[in-house]
Design a protein around this motif. Structure first.
Motif, PDB file in Angstrom:
ATOM      1  N   PHE B  24     -16.654  14.445  18.518  1.00  0.00           N
ATOM      2  CA  PHE B  24     -15.185  14.459  18.313  1.00  0.00           C
ATOM      3  C   PHE B  24     -14.906  14.958  16.895  1.00  0.00           C
ATOM      4  N   ALA B  25     -13.641  14.892  16.525  1.00  0.00           N
ATOM      5  CA  ALA B  25     -13.209  15.331  15.178  1.00  0.00           C
ATOM      6  C   ALA B  25     -13.610  16.776  14.901  1.00  0.00           C
ATOM      7  N   ASN B  29      -9.311  19.149  13.264  1.00  0.00           N
ATOM      8  CA  ASN B  29      -8.912  17.738  13.372  1.00  0.00           C
ATOM      9  C   ASN B  29     -10.019  16.796  12.886  1.00  0.00           C
ATOM     10  N   MET B  31     -12.097  13.891  10.953  1.00  0.00           N
ATOM     11  CA  MET B  31     -11.775  12.494  10.669  1.00  0.00           C
ATOM     12  C   MET B  31     -11.546  12.357   9.163  1.00  0.00           C
ATOM     13  N   ALA B 143     -14.515   3.093  12.443  1.00  0.00           N
ATOM     14  CA  ALA B 143     -13.500   4.012  12.975  1.00  0.00           C
ATOM     15  C   ALA B 143     -14.148   5.015  13.935  1.00  0.00           C
ATOM     16  N   ALA B 144     -15.369   5.450  13.617  1.00  0.00           N
ATOM     17  CA  ALA B 144     -16.084   6.372  14.504  1.00  0.00           C
ATOM     18  C   ALA B 144     -16.472   5.673  15.809  1.00  0.00           C
ATOM     19  N   GLN B 145     -16.901   4.411  15.699  1.00  0.00           N
ATOM     20  CA  GLN B 145     -17.237   3.649  16.916  1.00  0.00           C
ATOM     21  C   GLN B 145     -16.013   3.475  17.808  1.00  0.00           C
ATOM     22  N   LYS B 146     -14.863   3.297  17.171  1.00  0.00           N
ATOM     23  CA  LYS B 146     -13.620   3.149  17.940  1.00  0.00           C
ATOM     24  C   LYS B 146     -13.342   4.414  18.772  1.00  0.00           C
ATOM     25  N   GLU B 147     -13.631   5.573  18.205  1.00  0.00           N
ATOM     26  CA  GLU B 147     -13.457   6.832  18.956  1.00  0.00           C
ATOM     27  C   GLU B 147     -14.321   6.813  20.216  1.00  0.00           C
ATOM     28  N   ASP B 150     -12.830   4.384  22.785  1.00  0.00           N
ATOM     29  CA  ASP B 150     -11.672   5.032  23.423  1.00  0.00           C
ATOM     30  C   ASP B 150     -12.151   6.042  24.458  1.00  0.00           C
ATOM     31  N   HIS B 151     -13.172   6.802  24.071  1.00  0.00           N
ATOM     32  CA  HIS B 151     -13.726   7.817  24.958  1.00  0.00           C
ATOM     33  C   HIS B 151     -14.271   7.183  26.241  1.00  0.00           C
TER      34      HIS B 151
END
Lengths: 207, 390
Positions: B24-25, B29, B31, B143-147, B150-151
């Motif tokens: 991601f990111a 976009n 992080m 914050a990365a784990q949260k992504e 969510d995924h």
């Protein structure tokens, strides 16, 4: 997880009957968590226990209770005022170093405080000392003088005087006599200081 | 940490698992990190065990410590020499029961086990980042784990669990996303590193940076700072054990000899052990990752000028329940630090349980077989699972 009321120690049964459903309760010296477990199942209580022994704390957590390992004197001071509806100190008062300081602190974090203790004024104790001349040993206080954790012995009458001197308001008081299995007992109304094995007191704030 | 991983005595295992990747990111976009720097794309290596149930309510996120990885339990191949690092705790019928729960474990940001870190390729230069990698914090890791969560489409995690630096991530999860976690289990952890812990980390970092091969972090095309990293790991191992553990494990026993060598060979077993652990570590770990992650852990602090960051009264839908566990012989994250956490939680009227487990094995105790720890976690999770189902 279910604990039927009549399996519990009789003094805990009486205490449980005083707790209003839905209350927030702190149980000091909660042991294996019998009372908390019962209150949670049957009175929809939100409960926390404090217990010294690692093994007992573990047993409580394993059965799904919120319990903290620690010393009751230290642990209580962390809570904000009136965090709990009831703070319970069952059969631990006789092991506390500074009872009036502790009870004051319990009345700070709790709206009401329930204290239970073995009554040293029971007639069998009086007779043991009178006839045998050695320090009494009973089912409720089953230790020799040299290995007892019970650093204080008190009677129902003593507690009433103590409450008055410290301006603790006694809201309710029950004297009980338990039978052999500890889960059975009855309430003593006549000559309680002589006939009761345990006293259970509900303390409140102010007048 | 994986030197403790061994085949389950009873042969119970979650079986073969697969390392997966989520990216991601992607620029533009990227992080935005706590430092203000931007990082992207970010790839996270993760593994999942067990089955996610229909309402996605049985997810457990396990957070690893300094040198761990996403391989929490099970095997990549049938013939693997060792299972994942917490195989004793995670598997069918174990403390964290994979028959019941969907377990997720991801490699932390800044590491070198599949997740983006200093040894990953920097898109701008097409070479490894090295010291161009931005400083990441425990908060950035979370914050990365949260992504990733969510995924995976999970709104509420049943429990976040981790020891040591993993415990810091547990606490950070609560600070950042309290409404997303039903419960949290920080093990052998702390609201902040003591001066002692920072001191050991600094000595370890200096050991790496003093290695001529380190070359300001730019060593990926030549010889690596293996000596520096090995010594850093040796220092770490001392802090993970305890006086008692070392007495029992080594004492003053000599290694494969009857008398002193009267030179600087590894005479004592403890010397030999540390050398072995150090040498083994350089094969699997990146020196720059060691620098970045230890620094992130040193920066971590739950306190702030306004008080504990645990205080979240104003937020609704937060009912996170805590189980805090410490170990008697842990002098790196001593019990008083866990008790400090508990104190702050009590002040905020959180539902918290605390147990100090008697154990001789120092900070590493949480990684070793321990029936008490397993049954504590099992009982606590059962309760959270039951409460959420009813």
């Amino acid at each position: 997880m279910n604990a039927p009321i009549n399996d519990m120690r009789f003094d805990l049964q009486v205490i449980a009957s005083w707790i209003k459903p839905g209350s927030i309760v702190l149980d000091l010296g909660c042991g294996e968590g019998d009372l908390l477990s019962f209150l949670q199942e049957n009175r929809q209580v939100t409960g926390t226990g404090i217990e010294k022994s690692e093994a007992k704390v573990a047993q409580c957590i394993e059965r799904g209770l919120s319990v903290l390992q620690g010393d009751i004197n230290e642990e209580v001071s962390d809570y904000r005022e009136d965090t709990f509806d009831y703070v319970i100190l069952s059969q631990t008062l006789q092991q506390v170093y500074a009872p009036s300081v502790l009870i004051q602190s319990l009345l700070r974090v709790g709206k009401k405080v329930i204290v239970s203790f073995p009554n040293f004024g029971h007639w069998t104790i009086r007779l043991q000392l009178l006839f045998h001349g050695d320090a009494p040993i009973t089912k409720e206080l089953p230790f020799q003088w040299y290995n007892t954790p019970n650093i204080r012995v008190l009677t129902l009458k003593d507690f009433r005087n103590f409450a008055q001197e410290n301006r603790f308001t006694i809201l309710k008081e029950v004297a009980i006599n338990t039978h052999h299995h500890e889960s059975k007992g009855n309430i003593i109304n006549f000559l309680p200081n002589l006939r009761a094995t345990y006293g259970i007191i509900l303390l409140g704030k102010g007048e | 940490m994986s030197e403790y991983a061994s085949h389950d005595k009873n042969g119970v295992s979650v079986g073969v698992v697969e390392k997966k990747f989520f990216t991601f990111a992607e620029p533009p976009n990227e992080m935005v990190l706590e430092s203000g720097a931007r990082l992207g794309p970010i790839t996270i290596a993760y593994e999942t065990l067990g089955e996610l149930n229909a309402d996605k309510s049985n997810a457990i996120l396990i957070l690893h410590a300094l040198s761990g990885d996403s391989h929490v339990a099970g095997y990549y191949n049938e013939g693997d020499e060792k299972p994942g690092w917490w195989d004793i705790m995670v598997g069918p019928g174990k403390g964290i029961d994979t028959n019941k729960y969907f377990v997720i474990c991801s490699n932390i940001l800044g590491s070198c086990m599949g997740t983006t870190g200093p040894s990953s390729i920097y898109p701008k230069t097409c070479k490894p980042y090295g010291f161009d990698f931005p400083m990441v914090t425990i908060g950035d890791m979370v914050a990365a784990q949260k992504e990733l969560i969510d995924h995976l489409g999970i709104n509420k995690i049943l429990s976040v669990i981790g020891g040591s630096i993993g415990g810091m991530q547990v606490l950070e999860w609560f600070v950042k996303y309290p409404e997303m976690i039903a419960s949290a289990i920080p093990l052998a952890s702390s609201a902040r590193h003591s001066a002692l812990a920072i001191a050991f980390n600094e000595v370890a970092r200096q050991s790496i940076m003093a290695d001529p091969n380190w070359n300001n972090g730019d060593y990926y095309s030549g010889s690596k700072p293996d000596l520096g990293l090995a010594v850093a790991r040796m220092i770490g191992h001392i802090t993970y054990l305890s006086d008692e553990a070392m007495r029992q494990k080594f004492g003053r026993r000599l290694q494969d000899k009857k008398d002193f060598s009267f030179n600087f060979d590894a005479d004592f077993q403890v010397e030999s052990y540390l050398r072995y652990q150090g040498t083994k570590f350089v094969d699997r770990f990146d020196a720059n990752s060691f620098l970045f992650i230890t620094k992130a852990a040193d920066y971590f602090d739950l306190g702030s000028s306004k008080g504990s960051r645990l205080a979240i009264e104003s937020r609704e839908n937060v009912d996170t329940k805590f189980l805090v566990v410490s170990f008697t012989s842990d002098w790196l994250y001593p019990t008083y630090q866990s008790k400090g956490l508990v104190k702050a939680m009590k002040k905020n009227s959180f539902d918290v349980s605390f147990c100090e487990i008697e154990a001789d094995w120092g900070h590493d105790a949480f990684l070793l077989p321990n029936n008490r720890l397993s049954s504590l976690i099992k009982g606590f999770l059962d309760r959270i699972y039951y409460e959420r189902a009813n």
